[in-house]
Write a protein that holds these residues in place. Structure first.
Motif, mmCIF file in Angstrom:
data_model
loop_
_atom_site.group_PDB
_atom_site.id
_atom_site.type_symbol
_atom_site.label_atom_id
_atom_site.label_comp_id
_atom_site.label_asym_id
_atom_site.label_seq_id
_atom_site.Cartn_x
_atom_site.Cartn_y
_atom_site.Cartn_z
ATOM 1 N N VAL A 273 -21.721 -32.946 3.701
ATOM 2 C CA VAL A 273 -21.887 -32.800 5.154
ATOM 3 C C VAL A 273 -20.975 -33.801 5.867
ATOM 4 C CG1 VAL A 273 -23.496 -33.131 7.067
ATOM 5 C CG2 VAL A 273 -24.220 -31.863 5.049
ATOM 6 N N GLY A 276 -17.260 -32.657 5.285
ATOM 7 C CA GLY A 276 -17.021 -31.386 5.968
ATOM 8 C C GLY A 276 -17.035 -31.548 7.482
ATOM 9 N N SER A 277 -17.981 -32.370 7.980
ATOM 10 C CA SER A 277 -18.078 -32.494 9.429
ATOM 11 C C SER A 277 -16.944 -33.346 9.994
ATOM 12 C CB SER A 277 -19.441 -33.089 9.822
ATOM 13 O OG SER A 277 -19.552 -34.404 9.347
ATOM 14 N N PHE A 295 -27.303 -41.668 6.815
ATOM 15 C CA PHE A 295 -27.688 -40.480 6.049
ATOM 16 C C PHE A 295 -26.940 -40.469 4.724
ATOM 17 C CE2 PHE A 295 -28.941 -39.097 10.243
ATOM 18 C CZ PHE A 295 -30.173 -38.562 9.965
ATOM 19 N N ARG B 16 -9.977 -28.680 -2.488
ATOM 20 C CA ARG B 16 -11.406 -28.704 -2.195
ATOM 21 C C ARG B 16 -11.670 -29.411 -0.851
ATOM 22 N NH1 ARG B 16 -16.461 -26.576 -2.629
ATOM 23 N NH2 ARG B 16 -18.039 -28.187 -2.799
ATOM 24 N N LEU B 17 -10.906 -30.480 -0.608
ATOM 25 C CA LEU B 17 -11.043 -31.170 0.674
ATOM 26 C C LEU B 17 -10.704 -30.229 1.822
ATOM 27 C CD1 LEU B 17 -9.507 -34.721 0.184
ATOM 28 C CD2 LEU B 17 -11.826 -34.196 0.929
ATOM 29 N N TYR B 18 -9.622 -29.491 1.646
ATOM 30 C CA TYR B 18 -9.200 -28.540 2.666
ATOM 31 C C TYR B 18 -10.302 -27.522 2.930
ATOM 32 C CZ TYR B 18 -6.303 -25.210 5.163
ATOM 33 O OH TYR B 18 -5.801 -24.369 6.106
ATOM 34 N N LEU B 20 -13.540 -27.898 2.426
ATOM 35 C CA LEU B 20 -14.685 -28.497 3.116
ATOM 36 C C LEU B 20 -14.355 -28.826 4.561
ATOM 37 C CD1 LEU B 20 -16.164 -31.071 0.560
ATOM 38 C CD2 LEU B 20 -17.109 -28.872 1.204
ATOM 39 N N GLN B 21 -13.172 -29.415 4.763
ATOM 40 C CA GLN B 21 -12.910 -29.999 6.071
ATOM 41 C C GLN B 21 -12.285 -29.031 7.059
ATOM 42 O OE1 GLN B 21 -10.881 -33.785 4.786
ATOM 43 N NE2 GLN B 21 -12.691 -34.618 5.773
ATOM 44 N N ILE B 22 -11.699 -27.974 6.551
ATOM 45 C CA ILE B 22 -11.090 -27.016 7.476
ATOM 46 C C ILE B 22 -11.867 -25.700 7.466
ATOM 47 C CG2 ILE B 22 -8.986 -25.777 8.093
ATOM 48 C CD1 ILE B 22 -8.766 -28.830 8.419
ATOM 49 N N SER B 25 -15.705 -26.424 7.915
ATOM 50 C CA SER B 25 -15.965 -27.562 8.791
ATOM 51 C C SER B 25 -17.073 -27.296 9.808
ATOM 52 C CB SER B 25 -14.677 -27.943 9.512
ATOM 53 O OG SER B 25 -14.910 -29.037 10.353
ATOM 54 N N PHE B 28 -20.548 -27.596 8.389
ATOM 55 C CA PHE B 28 -20.968 -28.971 8.108
ATOM 56 C C PHE B 28 -21.131 -29.779 9.382
ATOM 57 C CE2 PHE B 28 -19.193 -27.971 3.851
ATOM 58 C CZ PHE B 28 -20.344 -28.193 3.143
ATOM 59 N N GLN B 29 -20.339 -29.454 10.392
ATOM 60 C CA GLN B 29 -20.523 -30.146 11.655
ATOM 61 C C GLN B 29 -21.908 -29.857 12.223
ATOM 62 O OE1 GLN B 29 -17.066 -29.276 14.006
ATOM 63 N NE2 GLN B 29 -16.124 -31.142 13.226
ATOM 64 N N ARG B 31 -24.497 -29.038 10.529
ATOM 65 C CA ARG B 31 -25.513 -29.706 9.715
ATOM 66 C C ARG B 31 -25.553 -31.193 9.992
ATOM 67 N NH1 ARG B 31 -26.217 -27.505 3.653
ATOM 68 N NH2 ARG B 31 -27.497 -29.354 3.521
ATOM 69 N N SER B 32 -24.403 -31.743 10.262
ATOM 70 C CA SER B 32 -24.359 -33.169 10.583
ATOM 71 C C SER B 32 -25.114 -33.442 11.876
ATOM 72 C CB SER B 32 -22.893 -33.591 10.694
ATOM 73 O OG SER B 32 -22.756 -34.709 11.517
ATOM 74 N N ASN B 35 -28.777 -33.128 11.378
ATOM 75 C CA ASN B 35 -29.238 -34.311 10.660
ATOM 76 C C ASN B 35 -29.654 -35.404 11.611
ATOM 77 O OD1 ASN B 35 -29.507 -34.560 7.973
ATOM 78 N ND2 ASN B 35 -27.397 -35.074 7.560
ATOM 79 N N SER B 36 -28.785 -35.641 12.580
ATOM 80 C CA SER B 36 -28.910 -36.892 13.314
ATOM 81 C C SER B 36 -29.427 -36.695 14.722
ATOM 82 C CB SER B 36 -27.551 -37.580 13.363
ATOM 83 O OG SER B 36 -26.599 -36.701 13.919
#
Lengths: 408, 591
Positions: A273, A276-277, A295, B16-18, B20-22, B25, B28-29, B31-32, B35-36
């Motif tokens: 997370v 990715g975020s 977290f 794999r980074l690409y 996840l992050q692109i 993204s 995950f944003q 979910r982030s 989360n908070s």
């Protein structure tokens, strides 16, 4: 004179190393310090470790490969004794005895053991009598590796034992061991993984046989291969039951982290997370919500790359990855240029140590490797490991700048 | 070769980074953020409920409740044991509350409602050691005058079935359960506000995203048609009795007072409803939870006679010349006694109402039959809900042919039933509210207004909604009303009026007494009335159960309510000695 010395060094490699340590310190500062608590002792310690690490690197670079060639067996024996010592008298943290308390600080003997293994294997296989085609000689390398590997596995430290196995494999490949022998060594490990499911195992065995057949492997070798695979695959369920519960959980959660999102899969999910975020350009230094709101677990040690991914995005992560690759690349480059066989082998072995750490650690943060507790070179907090890596770089530098000389 | 493998490994990591992050993204944003960011509700504070003059009938008092996130309790086992000490409740009970039915473990569970300040202080002192525990402000209703509990209703936590009715609400929300609180839930509840709080991994709030804050829409004031003075008086007059009172403004249907006795203490339903209190209310033989004014059906008895008279006149059976000689009974197969056994003698239609002669209406009922009587009953609104703006109103019973066929079997009922029905006995059941509406129609000579409680809504933002009276005209000739109203006036003013000692010299009152025979006990006393006779501003229906005559037990209540209301609303008084000069003049000549 110092300038002359410096000019001989691989300046690109030095730059990459110093930059990576700097990035590690900045990230460490933001995740452990705050306006209320001031500069954290964690940061101050790591800063000190960094300086000491640079000194160690310098010292390691001074010595000619001839020196450690001579003392390789001694290093190896001392390391094994330390590993034995840690098993008998070590401090236990998180159910594993890894540390030796030296009063002023404590350190992990498994870290220098990695270097010692590289040195001793390089020394062993460069012996004039060593024949890469003789099974007995290959068995020798295996035996040399298995002593520290077993000691580390008993701690238990799965991550480091994987590093040891990787070193052995890299050395055997580098020395030109026949492919069939390598196959005989690697396939049982794959068999162990395949043994989780009977059908998968059957398919795997068939594939191995067809593969070996296609390579025109000798019949005796083929039978040995099949027996080895069968023994391992049938023995694995037994071995599985011997694992500690936290190790089992880590392996299970690697396969399916969402199975227990609040338990052992938690770390990987939160890390994914975080990364990715971060997106393309990241959330900014000190602005990562996953990081700053805690977290993300173990964020200054095992999961420091997740912080980089979240706060600096793909740009930052790519930059760090590029610097790390440059370090490894220069290691292999030195191996190719040097005239000494031993020198080349230690460069390869040390580069493999760094590569395996990078791959397993970053792989863990992005969910393609299980959580094994291997730190990230140059960036993760911790003295023993940083010094090990710095000494490795020092040794590579030592080989690199003597490429014109005749070294062992 | 090994260098190549290393390069591939690095490329693999980067791919794999690409990914996840692109590519992933956005996921995950989200979910982030989930989360908070924790959404914290801000309750708007429930709308106040006032009487027609703005006096507050229902207001809010601060009340605090304690919640716990089960997941945090699991991580910190000391939480439950500490809470057990703070709340002085057994650990096992709290533990059971946190192990709830299939809800996600991060959703807070209410542990205690309406905690006192001592408990709140004890919690605040330990707040930072109790991860996942929080307190909330809850609306708690407070009733300064303790009036009209049945009508105002109460609020409580939403039930599963109610969630379908109010889809925007969720578990733990407070909603109106009955009466006005339920009827106007949407406007009373206001709209929740939302704070977007930043929380850390321990669930502690570290800040707020202020530009995302949505303020609550606060409730304003709901004005009811009820007049507090009249309501208090009505409840006082019914105290210690069983029965109901409805007073309304016949011109627009605004309910001025609506009371049911015995009543209960509305505070019972605020805070935590204790099960023994609930049992006591449930098992009380006097059924205090029943809103008798709208949920109880009574035989209207003699108050019904204006319906029979209407039918008689409209069907052409009765005119001004019509006379009936009452011998004290009416014979149809058997003897039907008039309540005055020695007979009323010869009576005009108006006198028949004044003196409530049963025999007069027996004959009329016999001639009309059940269908015709039922027809006129329905015209006056009986047999269907009045449509008042609180729920659970009953329709009552109009014994028409269809009903009797069903009850006794087709054609198996005696035509003699009409005789009983003609004096409001037998199968008829009406609610006090229907009686008041009926009386209002008589007062207004055919103007029928839907009874209502909603007067005005003053929103928090200054907007005002006003109710519109729903008025229809029933199809009865004005001349008929002249007869009915004159008779009702004579009930109080006539020499032989059944409530003549209650007449007030200041205003011309009109009404009709009733005494309902009750096979289960003493008679019910009834009275319907309106005033002033010339330009009515109030119509009243009173029913007191099992006390005896309407003239002695119900009429005084109705008269006191009417005169009090005329006093309050300063209706001009009549000049003295004008009283005998009635609009019909008949009463004077008949002495």
């Amino acid at each position: 004179m110092i300038f002359n010395r410096l000019k001989q060094q691989d300046l690109g490699l030095l730059f990459a190393v110093i930059t990576l340590i700097g990035i590690g310190l900045v990230v460490l500062y933001t995740v452990t310090s705050s306006n209320q608590t001031g500069i954290s002792t964690t940061f101050q310690k790591q800063l000190l470790y960094g300086f000491i690490g640079v000194i160690f690197m310098g010292i390691a670079a001074i010595f000619s490969p001839r020196v450690h060639y001579t003392f390789a067996y001694l290093f190896y024996i001392v390391s094994c004794l330390l590993l034995l010592g840690v098993l008998l008298w070590g401090d236990e943290t998180k159910g594993a005895a890894r540390w030796i308390d030296l009063g002023l600080f404590s350190f992990q003997p498994s870290e220098p053991a990695k270097i010692a293994l590289v040195l001793v294997l390089a020394r062993y296989v460069t012996d004039k009598k060593y024949d890469p085609r003789k099974p007995l000689h290959i068995m020798g390398t295996i035996a040399v590796t298995f002593i520290p590997l077993t000691l580390v596995l008993l701690q238990p430290d799965l991550g480091t034992s994987i590093v040891f196995a990787a070193i052995l494999l890299a050395m055997l490949v580098a020395i030109g061991t026949p492919f069939s022998y390598l196959l005989l060594m690697i396939t049982p490990i794959c068999a162990a993984l395949a043994s989780v499911n009977t059908i998968v195992l059957l398919i795997y065995i068939i594939v191995i046989i067809l593969f070996a057949w296609g390579m025109h492997m000798r019949m005796g070798m083929l039978i040995l291969l099949i027996i080895a695979n069968l023994v391992i695959s049938l023995g694995t369920p037994e071995l599985w039951n011997q694992l500690k519960p936290y190790q089992k959980n880590r392996l299970i959660s690697f396969v399916n982290p969402e199975a227990d999102p609040k338990g052992s899969g938690y770390q990987v999910i939160q890390s994914k997370v975080a990364i990715g975020s971060g997106g393309f350009s990241g959330k900014g230094l000190g602005r990562g919500s996953q990081t700053q709101l805690k977290f993300l677990p173990e964020q200054h040690t095992d999961f420091i790359f997740s912080v980089i991914g979240e706060e600096f995005g793909l740009i930052g992560a790519t930059g760090v990855l590029a610097l790390l690759f440059w370090v490894v690349y220069r290691g292999f480059h030195a191996a190719l240029r040097t005239k000494g066989k031993y020198s080349a082998l230690i460069c390869i072995g040390l580069s493999i140590i760094i590569t395996v750490h990078i791959f397993i650690n970053i792989g863990m943060t992005i969910g393609i490797m299980p959580v094994t507790g291997l730190p990230l070179p140059f960036l993760s907090y911790g003295g023993s490991f940083l010094w090990t890596i710095m000494i490795s770089v020092g040794l590579i530098l030592g080989v690199g700048r003597r490429w014109k000389e005749y070294t062992p | 070769m090994l260098g190549g493998i290393s390069l591939i490994a690095f490329l693999f990591l980067w791919i794999r980074l690409y990914q996840l992050q692109i590519i992933q993204s956005d996921k995950f944003q989200a979910r982030s953020e989930a989360n908070s960011v924790r959404v914290v509700e801000e309750l708007p504070g429930r709308t106040l409920i006032c009487d027609r003059n703005g006096r507050v009938l229902v207001e809010n008092r601060p009340s605090y409740s304690l919640s716990l996130i089960p997941y945090e309790a699991k991580r910190n086992p000391h939480t439950i044991s500490e809470l057990s000490i703070i709340l002085s409740r057994p650990q096992s009970e709290l533990q059971a509350l946190t192990q709830n039915k299939g809800l996600p473990s991060y959703q807070p569970v209410k542990l205690a409602r309406d905690i006192d300040f001592h408990t709140l202080a004890a919690f605040k002192a330990r707040e930072f050691h109790l991860a996942g525990v929080s307190y909330h402000f809850d609306p708690k209703r407070f009733y300064p005058y303790s009036v009209a509990p049945h009508t105002l209703g109460y609020i409580a936590e939403i039930s599963e079935s109610e969630k379908k009715k109010f889809p925007s609400r969720k578990t733990g929300d407070i909603v109106g359960k009955s009466g006005i609180e339920r009827q106007y839930e949407d406007i009373l509840a206001g709209r929740k506000g939302y704070h977007y709080m930043i929380v850390n991994a321990l669930g502690q709030i570290t800040g707020e995203i202020e530009d995302k804050y949505i303020p609550p829409r606060r409730g304003g004031k709901l004005y009811l048609t009820i007049d507090l003075d009249l309501q208090i008086l009505a409840e006082k007059l019914l105290a210690g009795k069983r029965g109901a009172v409805v007073a309304l403004d016949p011109r627009n249907g605004e309910i001025l007072a609506i009371a049911s006795a015995p009543k209960y203490d509305p505070e019972v339903f605020t805070g935590v409803l204790r099960s023994d209190d609930w049992q006591k209310l449930q098992n009380n033989p006097d059924v205090p939870l029943l809103h008798r004014a709208i949920q109880s059906g009574y035989p209207p008895a003699s108050t019904f006679k204006m319906v029979t008279m209407t039918a008689g006149i409209e069907e052409g059976l009765v005119d001004e010349e019509y006379r009936h000689d009452c011998p004290g009974y009416y014979r149809l197969g058997r003897i039907y006694h008039c309540f005055k056994r020695d007979g009323h003698g010869e009576l005009t239609p108006i006198e028949a109402i004044e003196q409530s002669c049963d025999a007069f209406f027996y004959k009329l009922g016999h001639q009309l039959g059940v269908e015709k009587i039922a027809h006129y009953m329905k015209i006056f609104g009986f047999g269907s809900k009045t449509g008042v703006d609180i729920d659970n109103e009953i329709a009552g019973i109009v014994p028409d042919k269809q009903y009797l066929d069903k009850r006794y079997g087709a054609g198996k009922w005696s035509k003699g039933l009409a005789i009983n029905i003609s004096i409001g006995q037998g199968e008829i059941l009406v609610t006090p509210l229907q009686l008041a509406q009926y009386c209002g129609i008589l007062a207004m000579k055919g103007l029928k207004a839907r009874p209502q409680l909603f007067l005005e809504m003053h929103q928090g933002n200054g907007e005002v909604f006003q109710s519109k009276p729903e008025i229809t005209h029933i199809d009865i000739k004005p001349a008929t009303f002249e007869v009915l109203r004159s008779g009702m006036r004579l009930v109080l003013s006539g020499e032989d009026g059944t409530a003549k000692w209650l007449d007030d010299p200041r205003w011309h009152l009109a009404g009709k007494t009733g005494t309902a025979q009750n096979p289960h006990g003493d008679d019910h006393a009834l009275f319907v009335g309106f005033a002033p006779f010339e330009d009515p501003v109030i119509a009243v229906a009173v029913i007191v159960e099992n006390v005896g005559f309407g003239s002695t037990h119900a009429a005084p209540i109705a008269v006191e309510l009417m005169t009090r209301y005329l006093e309050i609303s300063e209706v001009p008084q009549i000049v003295a000695e004008e009283e005998p000069a009635d609009s019909t003049g008949d009463s004077a000549s008949d002495i």
